[in-house]
Design a protein around this motif. Structure first.
Motif, PDB file in Angstrom:
ATOM      1  N   MET A 161      15.849   3.313   2.004  1.00  0.00           N
ATOM      2  CA  MET A 161      15.080   2.185   1.486  1.00  0.00           C
ATOM      3  C   MET A 161      13.608   2.561   1.313  1.00  0.00           C
ATOM      4  O   MET A 161      12.991   2.229   0.294  1.00  0.00           O
ATOM      5  CB  MET A 161      15.207   0.990   2.433  1.00  0.00           C
ATOM      6  CG  MET A 161      16.592   0.394   2.493  1.00  0.00           C
ATOM      7  SD  MET A 161      16.852  -0.703   3.902  1.00  0.00           S
ATOM      8  CE  MET A 161      15.722  -2.019   3.567  1.00  0.00           C
ATOM      9  N   ALA A 162      13.053   3.269   2.295  1.00  0.00           N
ATOM     10  CA  ALA A 162      11.651   3.680   2.219  1.00  0.00           C
ATOM     11  C   ALA A 162      11.431   4.665   1.075  1.00  0.00           C
ATOM     12  O   ALA A 162      10.414   4.600   0.375  1.00  0.00           O
ATOM     13  CB  ALA A 162      11.220   4.299   3.542  1.00  0.00           C
ATOM     14  N   THR A 163      12.397   5.556   0.857  1.00  0.00           N
ATOM     15  CA  THR A 163      12.297   6.523  -0.240  1.00  0.00           C
ATOM     16  C   THR A 163      12.328   5.810  -1.586  1.00  0.00           C
ATOM     17  O   THR A 163      11.534   6.119  -2.485  1.00  0.00           O
ATOM     18  CB  THR A 163      13.433   7.557  -0.153  1.00  0.00           C
ATOM     19  OG1 THR A 163      13.314   8.247   1.098  1.00  0.00           O
ATOM     20  CG2 THR A 163      13.383   8.547  -1.285  1.00  0.00           C
ATOM     21  N   LEU A 164      13.226   4.850  -1.730  1.00  0.00           N
ATOM     22  CA  LEU A 164      13.296   4.077  -2.972  1.00  0.00           C
ATOM     23  C   LEU A 164      12.017   3.276  -3.193  1.00  0.00           C
ATOM     24  O   LEU A 164      11.489   3.216  -4.308  1.00  0.00           O
ATOM     25  CB  LEU A 164      14.501   3.137  -2.957  1.00  0.00           C
ATOM     26  CG  LEU A 164      15.856   3.791  -3.111  1.00  0.00           C
ATOM     27  CD1 LEU A 164      16.967   2.793  -2.820  1.00  0.00           C
ATOM     28  CD2 LEU A 164      16.008   4.389  -4.499  1.00  0.00           C
ATOM     29  N   LYS A 165      11.516   2.657  -2.135  1.00  0.00           N
ATOM     30  CA  LYS A 165      10.279   1.883  -2.236  1.00  0.00           C
ATOM     31  C   LYS A 165       9.134   2.780  -2.697  1.00  0.00           C
ATOM     32  O   LYS A 165       8.364   2.410  -3.590  1.00  0.00           O
ATOM     33  CB  LYS A 165       9.965   1.265  -0.879  1.00  0.00           C
ATOM     34  CG  LYS A 165       8.567   0.715  -0.718  1.00  0.00           C
ATOM     35  CD  LYS A 165       8.424  -0.659  -1.294  1.00  0.00           C
ATOM     36  CE  LYS A 165       7.103  -1.275  -0.821  1.00  0.00           C
ATOM     37  NZ  LYS A 165       6.321  -1.815  -1.883  1.00  0.00           N
ATOM     38  N   ALA A 166       9.025   3.969  -2.118  1.00  0.00           N
ATOM     39  CA  ALA A 166       7.947   4.896  -2.490  1.00  0.00           C
ATOM     40  C   ALA A 166       8.087   5.350  -3.938  1.00  0.00           C
ATOM     41  O   ALA A 166       7.087   5.495  -4.647  1.00  0.00           O
ATOM     42  CB  ALA A 166       7.947   6.099  -1.554  1.00  0.00           C
ATOM     43  N   ALA A 167       9.328   5.548  -4.393  1.00  0.00           N
ATOM     44  CA  ALA A 167       9.561   5.999  -5.763  1.00  0.00           C
ATOM     45  C   ALA A 167       9.260   4.896  -6.783  1.00  0.00           C
ATOM     46  O   ALA A 167       8.679   5.153  -7.836  1.00  0.00           O
ATOM     47  CB  ALA A 167      11.004   6.473  -5.932  1.00  0.00           C
ATOM     48  N   LEU A 168       9.634   3.674  -6.459  1.00  0.00           N
ATOM     49  CA  LEU A 168       9.461   2.564  -7.396  1.00  0.00           C
ATOM     50  C   LEU A 168       8.081   1.911  -7.300  1.00  0.00           C
ATOM     51  O   LEU A 168       7.651   1.248  -8.242  1.00  0.00           O
ATOM     52  CB  LEU A 168      10.541   1.510  -7.151  1.00  0.00           C
ATOM     53  CG  LEU A 168      11.978   1.974  -7.393  1.00  0.00           C
ATOM     54  CD1 LEU A 168      12.956   0.904  -6.935  1.00  0.00           C
ATOM     55  CD2 LEU A 168      12.191   2.325  -8.850  1.00  0.00           C
ATOM     56  N   ASP A 169       7.415   2.095  -6.179  1.00  0.00           N
ATOM     57  CA  ASP A 169       6.126   1.440  -5.948  1.00  0.00           C
ATOM     58  C   ASP A 169       5.171   2.409  -5.242  1.00  0.00           C
ATOM     59  O   ASP A 169       4.780   2.184  -4.097  1.00  0.00           O
ATOM     60  CB  ASP A 169       6.354   0.181  -5.094  1.00  0.00           C
ATOM     61  CG  ASP A 169       5.088  -0.618  -4.862  1.00  0.00           C
ATOM     62  OD1 ASP A 169       4.116  -0.463  -5.641  1.00  0.00           O
ATOM     63  OD2 ASP A 169       5.067  -1.397  -3.889  1.00  0.00           O
ATOM     64  N   PRO A 170       4.797   3.494  -5.918  1.00  0.00           N
ATOM     65  CA  PRO A 170       3.989   4.524  -5.262  1.00  0.00           C
ATOM     66  C   PRO A 170       2.619   4.030  -4.792  1.00  0.00           C
ATOM     67  O   PRO A 170       2.043   4.606  -3.865  1.00  0.00           O
ATOM     68  CB  PRO A 170       3.846   5.607  -6.326  1.00  0.00           C
ATOM     69  CG  PRO A 170       4.099   4.917  -7.621  1.00  0.00           C
ATOM     70  CD  PRO A 170       5.063   3.813  -7.321  1.00  0.00           C
ATOM     71  N   ASP A 171       2.095   2.974  -5.388  1.00  0.00           N
ATOM     72  CA  ASP A 171       0.799   2.444  -4.969  1.00  0.00           C
ATOM     73  C   ASP A 171       0.922   1.333  -3.921  1.00  0.00           C
ATOM     74  O   ASP A 171      -0.078   0.735  -3.516  1.00  0.00           O
ATOM     75  CB  ASP A 171       0.022   1.934  -6.183  1.00  0.00           C
ATOM     76  CG  ASP A 171      -0.326   3.052  -7.152  1.00  0.00           C
ATOM     77  OD1 ASP A 171      -0.612   4.177  -6.674  1.00  0.00           O
ATOM     78  OD2 ASP A 171      -0.301   2.807  -8.366  1.00  0.00           O
ATOM     79  N   ASN A 172       2.168   1.036  -3.512  1.00  0.00           N
ATOM     80  CA  ASN A 172       2.451   0.041  -2.474  1.00  0.00           C
ATOM     81  C   ASN A 172       1.795  -1.310  -2.789  1.00  0.00           C
ATOM     82  O   ASN A 172       1.183  -1.936  -1.931  1.00  0.00           O
ATOM     83  CB  ASN A 172       2.012   0.548  -1.094  1.00  0.00           C
ATOM     84  CG  ASN A 172       2.642  -0.252   0.029  1.00  0.00           C
ATOM     85  OD1 ASN A 172       3.754  -0.755  -0.095  1.00  0.00           O
ATOM     86  ND2 ASN A 172       1.929  -0.385   1.124  1.00  0.00           N
ATOM     87  N   ILE A 173       1.961  -1.748  -4.048  1.00  0.00           N
ATOM     88  CA  ILE A 173       1.377  -3.028  -4.441  1.00  0.00           C
ATOM     89  C   ILE A 173       2.396  -4.166  -4.419  1.00  0.00           C
ATOM     90  O   ILE A 173       2.015  -5.335  -4.423  1.00  0.00           O
ATOM     91  CB  ILE A 173       0.714  -2.954  -5.838  1.00  0.00           C
ATOM     92  CG1 ILE A 173       1.721  -2.567  -6.909  1.00  0.00           C
ATOM     93  CG2 ILE A 173      -0.460  -1.989  -5.819  1.00  0.00           C
ATOM     94  CD1 ILE A 173       1.187  -2.666  -8.329  1.00  0.00           C
ATOM     95  N   LEU A 174       3.677  -3.838  -4.401  1.00  0.00           N
ATOM     96  CA  LEU A 174       4.730  -4.853  -4.357  1.00  0.00           C
ATOM     97  C   LEU A 174       5.119  -5.092  -2.906  1.00  0.00           C
ATOM     98  O   LEU A 174       5.672  -4.222  -2.241  1.00  0.00           O
ATOM     99  CB  LEU A 174       5.948  -4.400  -5.170  1.00  0.00           C
ATOM    100  CG  LEU A 174       5.674  -4.083  -6.640  1.00  0.00           C
ATOM    101  CD1 LEU A 174       6.920  -3.496  -7.286  1.00  0.00           C
ATOM    102  CD2 LEU A 174       5.210  -5.320  -7.376  1.00  0.00           C
ATOM    103  N   ASN A 175       4.811  -6.245  -2.398  1.00  0.00           N
ATOM    104  CA  ASN A 175       5.123  -6.616  -1.024  1.00  0.00           C
ATOM    105  C   ASN A 175       4.562  -5.572  -0.053  1.00  0.00           C
ATOM    106  O   ASN A 175       5.282  -4.983   0.737  1.00  0.00           O
ATOM    107  CB  ASN A 175       6.642  -6.765  -0.854  1.00  0.00           C
ATOM    108  CG  ASN A 175       6.997  -7.833   0.140  1.00  0.00           C
ATOM    109  OD1 ASN A 175       6.130  -8.510   0.689  1.00  0.00           O
ATOM    110  ND2 ASN A 175       8.278  -7.995   0.387  1.00  0.00           N
ATOM    111  N   PRO A 176       3.260  -5.333  -0.111  1.00  0.00           N
ATOM    112  CA  PRO A 176       2.658  -4.268   0.698  1.00  0.00           C
ATOM    113  C   PRO A 176       2.831  -4.474   2.190  1.00  0.00           C
ATOM    114  O   PRO A 176       2.757  -5.602   2.683  1.00  0.00           O
ATOM    115  CB  PRO A 176       1.186  -4.315   0.299  1.00  0.00           C
ATOM    116  CG  PRO A 176       0.966  -5.686  -0.222  1.00  0.00           C
ATOM    117  CD  PRO A 176       2.277  -6.096  -0.838  1.00  0.00           C
ATOM    118  N   GLY A 177       3.093  -3.380   2.864  1.00  0.00           N
ATOM    119  CA  GLY A 177       3.166  -3.410   4.318  1.00  0.00           C
ATOM    120  C   GLY A 177       4.491  -3.851   4.915  1.00  0.00           C
ATOM    121  O   GLY A 177       4.614  -3.932   6.127  1.00  0.00           O
ATOM    122  N   LYS A 178       5.480  -4.139   4.103  1.00  0.00           N
ATOM    123  CA  LYS A 178       6.750  -4.587   4.658  1.00  0.00           C
ATOM    124  C   LYS A 178       7.601  -3.404   5.139  1.00  0.00           C
ATOM    125  O   LYS A 178       7.876  -3.294   6.302  1.00  0.00           O
ATOM    126  CB  LYS A 178       7.523  -5.417   3.636  1.00  0.00           C
ATOM    127  CG  LYS A 178       6.862  -6.727   3.309  1.00  0.00           C
ATOM    128  CD  LYS A 178       6.805  -7.615   4.533  1.00  0.00           C
ATOM    129  CE  LYS A 178       6.146  -8.935   4.187  1.00  0.00           C
ATOM    130  NZ  LYS A 178       6.387  -9.952   5.152  1.00  0.00           N
TER     131      LYS A 178
END
Length: 82
Positions: free
Chosen positions: A61-78
């Motif tokens: 999940m973390a790998t997918l999140k990093a790939a799809l949202d590299p700037d961590n702007i979608l639901n940051p910090g979750k």
């Protein structure tokens, strides 16, 4: 289980008892093949239980999140990559 604890946040003992209850409830849900999360996903409060519930899937999940949202702007910090 959905619980809304009504506690005095200025009473350290009451807050500690609430945290123990929430921990017990999350552990109980996982032991019953349930989830420690709610319909809004996992936040800071129950992040510690996610690995116990999902195991290595959390890393995926973390790998997918990093790939799809590299700037961590979608639901940051979750769910934090790493």
């Amino acid at each position: 289980f959905h619980a809304s604890l009504l506690i005095d946040m200025d009473d350290a003992d009451e807050v500690a008892r609430g945290e123990v209850f929430v921990s017990w409830l999350a552990e109980l849900a996982i032991s019953m093949d349930g989830t420690c999360t709610g319909e809004h996903g996992i936040g800071q409060g129950k992040r510690a239980y996610l690995g116990k519930e999902l195991g290595a899937a959390v890393d995926v999940m973390a790998t997918l999140k990093a790939a799809l949202d590299p700037d961590n702007i979608l639901n940051p910090g979750k769910i934090l990559p790493g």
